[in-house]
Design an enzyme around this catalytic site. Sequence first.
Site, short mmCIF file in Angstrom:
data_model
loop_
_atom_site.label_atom_id
_atom_site.label_comp_id
_atom_site.label_asym_id
_atom_site.label_seq_id
_atom_site.Cartn_x
_atom_site.Cartn_y
_atom_site.Cartn_z
N PHE A 130 14.36 10.23 18.81
CA PHE A 130 13.46 9.41 18.12
C PHE A 130 12.67 10.23 16.88
O PHE A 130 11.93 10.02 16.24
CB PHE A 130 12.29 8.96 19.04
CG PHE A 130 12.70 8.20 19.99
CD1 PHE A 130 12.91 6.71 19.64
CD2 PHE A 130 13.00 8.50 21.43
CE1 PHE A 130 13.20 5.95 20.50
CE2 PHE A 130 13.29 7.64 22.41
CZ PHE A 130 13.57 6.11 22.12
N CYS A 149 17.91 4.42 8.54
CA CYS A 149 17.95 4.12 10.03
C CYS A 149 17.45 2.60 10.03
O CYS A 149 17.85 1.65 10.75
CB CYS A 149 17.22 4.89 10.71
SG CYS A 149 17.90 6.70 10.70
N PHE A 150 16.22 2.22 9.48
CA PHE A 150 15.38 1.28 9.63
C PHE A 150 16.18 -0.11 9.34
O PHE A 150 16.55 -0.95 10.00
CB PHE A 150 13.99 1.19 8.76
CG PHE A 150 12.99 1.75 9.49
CD1 PHE A 150 13.10 2.33 10.65
CD2 PHE A 150 11.78 2.10 9.00
CE1 PHE A 150 12.24 3.14 11.23
CE2 PHE A 150 10.81 2.73 9.18
CZ PHE A 150 10.97 3.46 10.63
N LYS A 166 19.51 -0.39 8.65
CA LYS A 166 20.78 -0.74 9.79
C LYS A 166 20.23 -0.96 10.90
O LYS A 166 21.17 -1.72 11.38
CB LYS A 166 21.35 0.80 9.57
CG LYS A 166 22.48 1.30 10.53
CD LYS A 166 23.10 2.49 10.51
CE LYS A 166 22.26 3.69 11.44
NZ LYS A 166 22.38 3.61 12.81
N ASN A 225 27.64 9.19 13.62
CA ASN A 225 27.00 8.30 13.01
C ASN A 225 27.58 6.87 13.49
O ASN A 225 28.66 6.77 13.82
CB ASN A 225 26.91 8.47 11.59
CG ASN A 225 28.04 8.44 10.78
OD1 ASN A 225 29.16 8.66 11.50
ND2 ASN A 225 28.06 8.09 9.63
N THR A 257 26.24 0.72 9.37
CA THR A 257 26.50 -0.65 9.34
C THR A 257 28.18 -0.95 8.96
O THR A 257 28.46 -0.43 8.02
CB THR A 257 25.54 -1.12 8.24
OG1 THR A 257 24.35 -1.00 8.56
CG2 THR A 257 25.75 -2.70 8.30
C1 UGA Z 1 12.85 6.70 11.40
C2 UGA Z 1 12.08 6.44 12.52
O1 UGA Z 1 10.57 6.75 12.35
C3 UGA Z 1 12.42 7.64 13.67
O2 UGA Z 1 11.59 7.56 14.93
C4 UGA Z 1 13.72 7.32 14.11
O3 UGA Z 1 14.13 8.49 14.90
C5 UGA Z 1 14.78 7.57 12.90
O4 UGA Z 1 14.27 6.54 11.77
C6 UGA Z 1 16.06 7.28 13.14
O5 UGA Z 1 16.60 6.37 13.81
O6 UGA Z 1 16.82 8.42 13.05
P1 UGA Z 1 12.93 7.83 9.25
O7 UGA Z 1 13.72 7.05 8.85
O8 UGA Z 1 13.37 9.53 9.02
O9 UGA Z 1 12.48 7.68 10.96
O10 UGA Z 1 11.55 7.85 8.31
P2 UGA Z 1 10.07 7.19 8.51
O11 UGA Z 1 9.23 8.18 8.38
O12 UGA Z 1 10.24 6.55 9.75
O13 UGA Z 1 10.21 6.33 7.38
C7 UGA Z 1 11.05 5.21 7.04
C8 UGA Z 1 10.82 4.85 5.84
O14 UGA Z 1 9.44 4.05 5.99
C9 UGA Z 1 10.35 5.30 4.63
O15 UGA Z 1 10.77 5.02 3.37
C10 UGA Z 1 8.67 5.57 4.58
O16 UGA Z 1 8.43 5.65 3.26
C11 UGA Z 1 8.55 4.13 4.74
N1 UGA Z 1 7.05 4.15 5.38
C12 UGA Z 1 6.88 4.70 6.52
C13 UGA Z 1 6.09 3.21 4.78
O17 UGA Z 1 6.72 2.58 3.72
N2 UGA Z 1 4.85 3.17 5.31
C14 UGA Z 1 4.44 3.54 6.43
O18 UGA Z 1 3.36 3.57 6.94
C15 UGA Z 1 5.46 4.70 6.94
#
Ligand code: UGA
Length: 517
Positions: free
Chosen positions: A145, A259-260, A262, A74, A77
Amino acid sequence: MKNPHIRVTVVDTDKRRIDAWKSDDLPVSEPGLDSIVHIARDGDEAAGRKPNLFFSDNVSSEIEAADLIFIAVNTPTKTTGAGAGCAADVAHVESAARCIAEASRTDKIIVEKSTVPCGTASILRTIFDVLAPGIKLDILSNPEFLAEGTAIRDLLNPDRVLLGSLEDDSSLAAVNALMDVYAAWVPRSRIITTNLWSSELAKLAANCMLAQRISSINSFSAICEATGANVDELAQAIGTDSRLGNKMLRPSVGFGGSCFKKDVLSLVYIAESLHLPEIAHYWRMVVTINEYQKQRVARRIIQQLNNTLLGKRIAILGFAYKKDTSDTRETAAISIILQLLAERAIISVYDPQVTAETVYDTLERQRAPYDGEVSVIRSNVKVCRDAVTACANASAVVILTEWDHFKTDRVYHLLADQKRSIFAEQGTETSGTCSPTSSKDSAVDVSDPARPSPTLLTAVESAKLERIDWVSIARVVRKPGLVFDGRGVVDSCVLRSLGLRVECIGKPSATTALQTT
Ligand code: UGA
């Protein structure tokens, strides 16, 4: 799994974790993971398949035995020192590289799987050159991904596999070797090759742009609430433009997960380090809007409850950062609950997968905005085993995770059946009912059927609902019952027919709409 002829060994210095991977109780829960691990780890005699997946804490000897090594540690941050709160900490990548260099006696391919800042391969190169001179260690970048909850599906059917390398003959041969591994199940047309730095940056860029879309739609949700526009209709209108597409446009209480935030902040730090302050500012705003969204949601709930939460109970449905996971890292629930607690609310939480201890630990670790003691969190937050208990006597029910479990479709069908039979008996039409997929969720929608009669409630109640029991929730909440849907999960028309007041993200509030008409 897809390459039974390749021996794969997962190594970790944590023996307990390795032991868990060898047991029937795997340390990671993902739909479909168990069966894949069982087939590869235990083999399948009937199908003539031998085990080819092993787990070991003997890191050095497994490194020496390997031809190709994925670094999948991992990169959180940084919490202290230069770049604290922003830069990605590559300490684990660095120590993995040192282990590899020290244990290697033969040539190998080293693959960066972790999400790393652009340029990390040059850190690896320096470590290898100094600690393993004379041994050829080719470095590739192959970012991951997959998303939590759909990890196995994403892995088996990826949009693309990205392989980055330098352009010398040895690196290109290494790329071909790794490409052959993926080609066992991924069409070659979906395997993209780039230079090393593009590949490292592409992972960060992808996550930043996904997060940016969520902040963009959430910024529109604020405008919709103030103008009378409907964010679901807006997302549909935008998403049908094939250049934009309809994914990641669900308005929410804010994105969470490990992830996001960070990765966006890591990009911000990279831009600052490259003396690109405008670029850093642009991306920082994605996180700023996300924090703003969480504050905005909490403020709207407080306003709906007459700006005073003293002694009021608020039920929180959903604590995980998204559905189908028990992961609570960076969940929007943290900030929203802490703000409600600061107003002296009593909170009851229900999440089908998150344990009470996880809820308390998560809140306590990040209680900064709340000026109370940790013990006050424990005494003012109750974690319940079911939704109805959580909602008992609640002045507001707040949906923070988009679990299907919270949907109202069963109630809709039961209500519709009941209404049909009542109207059939009376010989009247069943016009003006709500639809289970209705997008006409406007607060001034007066097409709701009247609140169901006690007879209807009893009939509906007796049915076995696999979704949470909204009929009972409507009965146990404190009147007038308010539901705040932060995830677009419920059909507000259905809940209004149960006598509840419904507020939705990205739709004007019932009170504002009535005042302006
Ligand atoms: C994210 C990316 O989608 C993956 O492609 C990436 O590989 C991963 O991070 C990573 O770097 O490991 P993840 O964090 O598991 O995946 O989940 P997401 O489905 O992308 O959701 C992230 C956040 O956004 C959640 O809180 C979700 O509820 C929120 N979200 C998602 C929204 O608020 N609106 C949406 O339309 C989609």
